[in-house]
Design a protein around this motif. Structure first.
Motif, PDB file in Angstrom:
ATOM      1  N   SER A   1       4.446  12.515 -31.078  1.00 22.85           N
ATOM      2  CA  SER A   1       5.352  12.107 -32.144  1.00 22.85           C
ATOM      3  C   SER A   1       5.014  10.717 -32.678  1.00 22.85           C
ATOM      4  CB  SER A   1       6.797  12.131 -31.635  1.00 22.85           C
ATOM      5  OG  SER A   1       6.944  11.270 -30.527  1.00 22.85           O
ATOM      6  N   SER A   2       4.383   9.885 -31.863  1.00 23.53           N
ATOM      7  CA  SER A   2       3.958   8.554 -32.309  1.00 23.53           C
ATOM      8  C   SER A   2       2.440   8.472 -32.473  1.00 23.53           C
ATOM      9  CB  SER A   2       4.423   7.500 -31.306  1.00 23.53           C
ATOM     10  OG  SER A   2       3.891   7.761 -30.009  1.00 23.53           O
ATOM     11  N   LEU A   3       1.793   9.633 -32.618  1.00 26.21           N
ATOM     12  CA  LEU A   3       0.333   9.631 -32.721  1.00 26.21           C
ATOM     13  C   LEU A   3      -0.139   8.985 -34.012  1.00 26.21           C
ATOM     14  CD1 LEU A   3      -2.390  10.493 -31.584  1.00 26.21           C
ATOM     15  CD2 LEU A   3      -2.059  12.750 -32.599  1.00 26.21           C
ATOM     16  N   LEU A   4       0.607   9.167 -35.104  1.00 28.91           N
ATOM     17  CA  LEU A   4       0.177   8.584 -36.378  1.00 28.91           C
ATOM     18  C   LEU A   4       0.119   7.069 -36.297  1.00 28.91           C
ATOM     19  CD1 LEU A   4      -0.613   9.134 -39.285  1.00 28.91           C
ATOM     20  CD2 LEU A   4       1.797   9.043 -39.914  1.00 28.91           C
ATOM     21  N   LEU A   5       1.092   6.456 -35.629  1.00 27.84           N
ATOM     22  CA  LEU A   5       1.061   5.002 -35.462  1.00 27.84           C
ATOM     23  C   LEU A   5      -0.109   4.568 -34.585  1.00 27.84           C
ATOM     24  CD1 LEU A   5       4.868   4.258 -34.964  1.00 27.84           C
ATOM     25  CD2 LEU A   5       3.510   3.971 -37.032  1.00 27.84           C
ATOM     26  N   SER A   6      -0.422   5.361 -33.558  1.00 33.03           N
ATOM     27  CA  SER A   6      -1.555   5.025 -32.694  1.00 33.03           C
ATOM     28  C   SER A   6      -2.873   5.126 -33.454  1.00 33.03           C
ATOM     29  CB  SER A   6      -1.567   5.949 -31.475  1.00 33.03           C
ATOM     30  OG  SER A   6      -0.366   5.833 -30.731  1.00 33.03           O
ATOM     31  N   LEU A   7      -3.009   6.178 -34.266  1.00 36.69           N
ATOM     32  CA  LEU A   7      -4.222   6.312 -35.069  1.00 36.69           C
ATOM     33  C   LEU A   7      -4.329   5.193 -36.091  1.00 36.69           C
ATOM     34  CD1 LEU A   7      -4.284  10.180 -35.687  1.00 36.69           C
ATOM     35  CD2 LEU A   7      -5.661   8.867 -34.073  1.00 36.69           C
ATOM     36  N   GLN A   8      -3.222   4.819 -36.683  1.00 35.62           N
ATOM     37  CA  GLN A   8      -3.232   3.724 -37.649  1.00 35.62           C
ATOM     38  C   GLN A   8      -3.709   2.431 -36.999  1.00 35.62           C
ATOM     39  OE1 GLN A   8       0.518   3.127 -39.587  1.00 35.62           O
ATOM     40  NE2 GLN A   8      -0.093   1.217 -40.558  1.00 35.62           N
ATOM     41  N   SER A   9      -3.271   2.190 -35.752  1.00 38.26           N
ATOM     42  CA  SER A   9      -3.707   0.988 -35.050  1.00 38.26           C
ATOM     43  C   SER A   9      -5.188   1.060 -34.677  1.00 38.26           C
ATOM     44  CB  SER A   9      -2.850   0.783 -33.800  1.00 38.26           C
ATOM     45  OG  SER A   9      -3.289  -0.328 -33.061  1.00 38.26           O
ATOM     46  N   SER A  10      -5.661   2.247 -34.293  1.00 33.75           N
ATOM     47  CA  SER A  10      -7.065   2.391 -33.884  1.00 33.75           C
ATOM     48  C   SER A  10      -8.012   2.374 -35.074  1.00 33.75           C
ATOM     49  CB  SER A  10      -7.231   3.688 -33.093  1.00 33.75           C
ATOM     50  OG  SER A  10      -6.414   3.695 -31.939  1.00 33.75           O
ATOM     51  N   VAL A  11      -7.636   3.061 -36.153  1.00 35.05           N
ATOM     52  CA  VAL A  11      -8.516   3.121 -37.329  1.00 35.05           C
ATOM     53  C   VAL A  11      -8.482   1.802 -38.087  1.00 35.05           C
ATOM     54  CG1 VAL A  11      -8.943   4.349 -39.490  1.00 35.05           C
ATOM     55  CG2 VAL A  11      -8.268   5.617 -37.459  1.00 35.05           C
ATOM     56  N   GLY A  12      -7.338   1.138 -38.070  1.00 34.06           N
ATOM     57  CA  GLY A  12      -7.242  -0.142 -38.756  1.00 34.06           C
ATOM     58  C   GLY A  12      -6.879  -0.045 -40.213  1.00 34.06           C
ATOM     59  N   THR A  13      -6.245   1.036 -40.619  1.00 33.53           N
ATOM     60  CA  THR A  13      -5.849   1.197 -42.015  1.00 33.53           C
ATOM     61  C   THR A  13      -4.581   2.023 -42.083  1.00 33.53           C
ATOM     62  OG1 THR A  13      -6.563   1.985 -44.193  1.00 33.53           O
ATOM     63  CG2 THR A  13      -7.245   3.273 -42.292  1.00 33.53           C
ATOM     64  N   SER A  14      -3.853   1.862 -43.172  1.00 36.08           N
ATOM     65  CA  SER A  14      -2.616   2.604 -43.347  1.00 36.08           C
ATOM     66  C   SER A  14      -2.918   4.059 -43.688  1.00 36.08           C
ATOM     67  CB  SER A  14      -1.772   1.977 -44.466  1.00 36.08           C
ATOM     68  OG  SER A  14      -1.452   0.640 -44.153  1.00 36.08           O
ATOM     69  N   PRO A  15      -2.062   4.988 -43.272  1.00 31.80           N
ATOM     70  CA  PRO A  15      -2.322   6.403 -43.549  1.00 31.80           C
ATOM     71  C   PRO A  15      -2.086   6.740 -45.014  1.00 31.80           C
ATOM     72  CG  PRO A  15      -0.201   6.151 -42.453  1.00 31.80           C
ATOM     73  CD  PRO A  15      -0.837   4.792 -42.463  1.00 31.80           C
ATOM     74  N   LEU A  16      -2.873   7.671 -45.506  1.00 30.49           N
ATOM     75  CA  LEU A  16      -2.727   8.217 -46.848  1.00 30.49           C
ATOM     76  C   LEU A  16      -2.173   9.629 -46.719  1.00 30.49           C
ATOM     77  CD1 LEU A  16      -3.157   8.171 -49.921  1.00 30.49           C
ATOM     78  CD2 LEU A  16      -5.497   8.970 -49.523  1.00 30.49           C
ATOM     79  N   TYR A  17      -0.942   9.804 -47.172  1.00 29.49           N
ATOM     80  CA  TYR A  17      -0.303  11.111 -47.064  1.00 29.49           C
ATOM     81  C   TYR A  17      -0.839  12.022 -48.168  1.00 29.49           C
ATOM     82  CZ  TYR A  17       2.912   8.914 -43.812  1.00 29.49           C
ATOM     83  OH  TYR A  17       3.446   8.248 -42.736  1.00 29.49           O
ATOM     84  N   VAL A  18      -1.432  13.133 -47.753  1.00 29.20           N
ATOM     85  CA  VAL A  18      -2.093  14.056 -48.667  1.00 29.20           C
ATOM     86  C   VAL A  18      -1.172  15.222 -48.943  1.00 29.20           C
ATOM     87  CG1 VAL A  18      -4.100  15.542 -49.010  1.00 29.20           C
ATOM     88  CG2 VAL A  18      -4.347  13.366 -47.803  1.00 29.20           C
TER      89      VAL A  18
END
Length: 456
Positions: free
Chosen positions: A124-141
């Motif tokens: 449920s908090s994977l998107l925040l973890s990916l955002q921290s690892s990738v270093g960029t804000s998510p783009l909702y498609v």
């Protein structure tokens, strides 16, 4: 190809059979990449093992560090291993499966990872973890309008696709809904392949579609039994956690969070909880005797930049022979305004959490928050189904909760008064029965009748 499809389906089925008896709610995580040899050095988890949040991060780190710069997350509302075993087709048959595009993607990818049982708090908090690892804000498609412009291969990008399937839907059958989501997945992957963009994809869900719960509750000590908190599993989103060294230190949950100034109100629930949360916790801190949970929001409608601070303390009392934590003050900062609310009656043993159905500065809602200045009277802070814990946190679950409701609720008082009234009536009736006395003299019909002389 058929053997590979059967292999990943068998792995999911084994994870469901071996892990289904656990009390932790689980969701599957499937990852694949156009880059090869990303997960060969990482052994697969044993059957029935539930992957935690830290372990999930260790599984995905090689792909995020060495894999393609484009990462795409397919986040479904609800998904369980049973969805794959029931609607995945017999022996991986794509004609009967509801996941033909997903199976084809896993079969054709040089690197793939299948985790059948992952703690849903981690996903449920994977998107925040990916955002921290990738270093960029998510783009909702938007699946209906996928952008055709290819992403920059050297620039990190994080794409998020929400798949709206829910197992509780009554308007569409589960298999048809899963097939529709699989078609969305295939459409997005086709666009990336046509543009020649290397990528790493992850498919998971925010919550399981079939929840397995423990039947027996852990024993508690003697005396008054406090309420057990299960709201983080029953609610629509997991609790908000502030982590220190990878471990949760402060937990906060509310089904609704509203902040307002005068007639203007802003609902901050979705920005605080759930996979689309955008709140910042960087200024928070926790120690053995004090803890501060700082919620920072940017560009709040009609309020600007907003910061909410929960100040808590932990003290030991000789009378109770145990430490207690208290919520001392709540501060709200908006642009140049700093408002403080004094908190009353928010306390619990340090080993427990605190829960209340309503926490607000509104007198109609209990008025737990009391305005300390005249300017704070124009502000409104409302938290529904509020629960917080800042000390003794173990994992992503609240400890037993000390509820704000008093021991003698209105229903209990009504029952006691009614019972006392019935006891009084019964006692009075028994007293009347025992007070009855017999006559001193009776008229014998066989003997001479009693005559009363009359005188004129």
């Amino acid at each position: 190809m058929a053997a590979a499809a059967a292999a990943w389906l068998l792995a999911l089925a084994l994870g469901s059979a071996l892990g289904g008896g656990r009390g932790t709610d689980q969701v599957p995580v499937l990852a694949w990449s156009t880059e090869g040899s990303l997960w060969r050095s990482r052994p697969a988890p044993n059957g029935g093992h539930i992957v935690s949040q830290q372990q999930l991060a260790s599984y995905l780190d090689p792909a995020l560090a060495k894999g393609p710069k484009t990462v795409i997350l397919f986040l479904q509302d609800k998904l369980s291993v049973d969805d794959f075993t029931v609607y995945g087709g017999v022996y991986g048959n794509k004609q009967e499966s509801a996941f033909p595009n997903l199976q084809a993607a896993l079969e054709s990818s040089p690197s793939s990872l299948v985790l059948p049982s992952v703690d849903w708090h981690a996903t449920s908090s994977l998107l925040l973890s990916l955002q921290s690892s990738v270093g960029t804000s998510p783009l909702y498609v938007d699946p209906l309008t996928i952008p055709r412009s290819p992403a920059q291969r050297q620039r990190p990008s994080l794409l998020a696709v929400r798949l709206p399937y829910s197992s509780g839907s009554i308007l569409i059958r589960p298999k048809e809904a899963l097939t529709a989501n699989d078609n969305i997945l295939g459409k997005v992957l086709d666009v990336l392949k046509e543009d020649g963009v290397p990528f790493t994809a992850v498919l998971t869900a925010a919550r399981p579609s079939r929840v397995v719960r423990e039947v027996s509750a852990p024993p508690v000590g003697p005396g008054r039994q406090l309420l057990a908190a299960e709201d983080e599993r029953e609610g629509p989103h997991p609790p908000l956690a502030f982590n220190v060294s990878g471990s949760p230190c402060i937990l906060l949950w509310a089904s609704r969070l509203v902040l307002g100034r005068g007639p203007s109100e802003a609902d901050l629930t979705n920005r605080t909880f759930g996979p689309s949360a955008s709140v910042s916790l960087h200024s928070s801190a926790c120690a053995n005797h004090s803890a501060d949970l700082v919620l920072e929001y940017s560009n709040v409608e009609k309020l600007g930049t907003v910061k909410i601070v929960f100040k808590m303390s932990n003290q030991s009392y000789r009378v109770s022979a145990q430490p207690w934590f208290t919520l001392d003050q709540v501060e709200v900062t908006s642009d140049k305004d700093v408002i403080a609310f004094n908190v009353s009656d928010v306390y619990a043993p340090a080993a427990y959490s605190y829960r209340c159905s309503s926490v607000s500065n509104d007198p109609r809602a209990g008025s737990v928050l009391r305005s300390s200045t005249s300017s704070s009277q124009t502000w409104k802070l409302y938290l529904q189904d509020f629960q917080i814990q800042a000390f003794g946190v173990k994992g992503m679950r609240f400890s037993y909760a000390s509820d704000c409701s008093g021991f003698f609720t209105p229903a209990i008082w009504m029952g006691l008064i009614t019972s006392l009234l019935m006891v009084f009536i019964l006692t009075y009736g028994l007293h009347m029965v025992t007070s009855l006395k017999t006559m001193d003299r009776f008229d014998d019909p066989k003997g001479p009748s009693i005559s009363v002389p009359q005188t004129e």
